[in-house]
Design an enzyme around this catalytic site. Sequence first.
Site, PDB file in Angstrom:
ATOM      1  N   GLU A  40       0.849  -1.191   0.000  1.00  0.00           N
ATOM      2  CA  GLU A  40       0.000   0.000   0.000  1.00  0.00           C
ATOM      3  C   GLU A  40       0.884   1.240   0.000  1.00  0.00           C
ATOM      4  O   GLU A  40       1.530   1.555   0.998  1.00  0.00           O
ATOM      5  CB  GLU A  40      -0.916   0.011   1.226  1.00  0.00           C
ATOM      6  CG  GLU A  40      -1.760   1.273   1.332  1.00  0.00           C
ATOM      7  CD  GLU A  40      -2.456   1.423   2.675  1.00  0.00           C
ATOM      8  OE1 GLU A  40      -2.807   2.572   3.039  1.00  0.00           O
ATOM      9  OE2 GLU A  40      -2.657   0.411   3.379  1.00  0.00           O
ATOM     10  N   ARG A  44       0.557  10.303   0.948  1.00  0.00           N
ATOM     11  CA  ARG A  44       0.959  11.300   1.940  1.00  0.00           C
ATOM     12  C   ARG A  44       2.168  12.114   1.483  1.00  0.00           C
ATOM     13  O   ARG A  44       2.476  13.136   2.077  1.00  0.00           O
ATOM     14  CB  ARG A  44       1.293  10.621   3.274  1.00  0.00           C
ATOM     15  CG  ARG A  44       0.136   9.878   3.914  1.00  0.00           C
ATOM     16  CD  ARG A  44       0.598   9.162   5.162  1.00  0.00           C
ATOM     17  NE  ARG A  44      -0.394   8.211   5.650  1.00  0.00           N
ATOM     18  CZ  ARG A  44      -0.163   7.330   6.607  1.00  0.00           C
ATOM     19  NH1 ARG A  44       1.021   7.279   7.190  1.00  0.00           N
ATOM     20  NH2 ARG A  44      -1.115   6.494   6.992  1.00  0.00           N
ATOM     21  N   LYS A 128     -11.404  -1.599   6.483  1.00  0.00           N
ATOM     22  CA  LYS A 128     -10.196  -1.299   7.252  1.00  0.00           C
ATOM     23  C   LYS A 128     -10.635  -0.686   8.580  1.00  0.00           C
ATOM     24  O   LYS A 128     -11.263   0.376   8.595  1.00  0.00           O
ATOM     25  CB  LYS A 128      -9.328  -0.318   6.460  1.00  0.00           C
ATOM     26  CG  LYS A 128      -8.219   0.368   7.239  1.00  0.00           C
ATOM     27  CD  LYS A 128      -7.504   1.362   6.340  1.00  0.00           C
ATOM     28  CE  LYS A 128      -6.606   2.290   7.121  1.00  0.00           C
ATOM     29  NZ  LYS A 128      -5.867   3.220   6.236  1.00  0.00           N
TER      30      LYS A 128
END
Length: 207
Positions: A40, A44, A128
């Site tokens: 993943e 950011r 999640k």
Amino acid sequence: MNLLDIMRSSPVIPVIAIERIEHAVPLAKALVAGGIRVLEVTLRTEHGLSAIRAMADQVPDAIVGVGTLTQSEEFRAARDAGAVFGVSPGLTPSLIDAAKSSGLPLLPGVMSPSEVMAAREAGFRQLKLFPAVPAGGVGMLNAIAGPLPDVSFCPTGGISQETAAQFLACKNVVCVGGSWLTPKEAIQAGDWAMITSLAAAAASLRK
């Protein structure tokens, strides 16, 4: 591969923030060498999409996804870069629409039973739990399993090598997410052997 198949491919999904684009490919290769194929890459940093493209192009054994999806326009850009799944910290109507229109399988973040139910009503069965530890951790997951048995989770947030096995023992947990596989110091030093060692230890946690 559908989202559940992707989650089953790795007991731990590393959460990767690429600060320098030249680290992307060797990091992905080091993780795959240790047995962790599902990656993943978060948005950011400014290199998120470039890193996804490089990993998808140059590390064929990796299953590359995009993390920290918070805006609808990011879905199509990530898919075009080579991402095959997406992860978001939460779920909004615009993200639901973006997931459907882009065709990018989404693992949306939830934190409470009400959010789990809302996500399920929107058609999501793989979720999640985020942030997992502040949300109640193993206790929360076990409590949710009773009334909502048809939902499976990838808890992320506050999980470590030492606690991952406790989460993976929950019957509704398929995999966990964590950043401990990619310590910033090791990446900056180019210590790919350490990354591979951490990945191998994580791969051994498979249920």
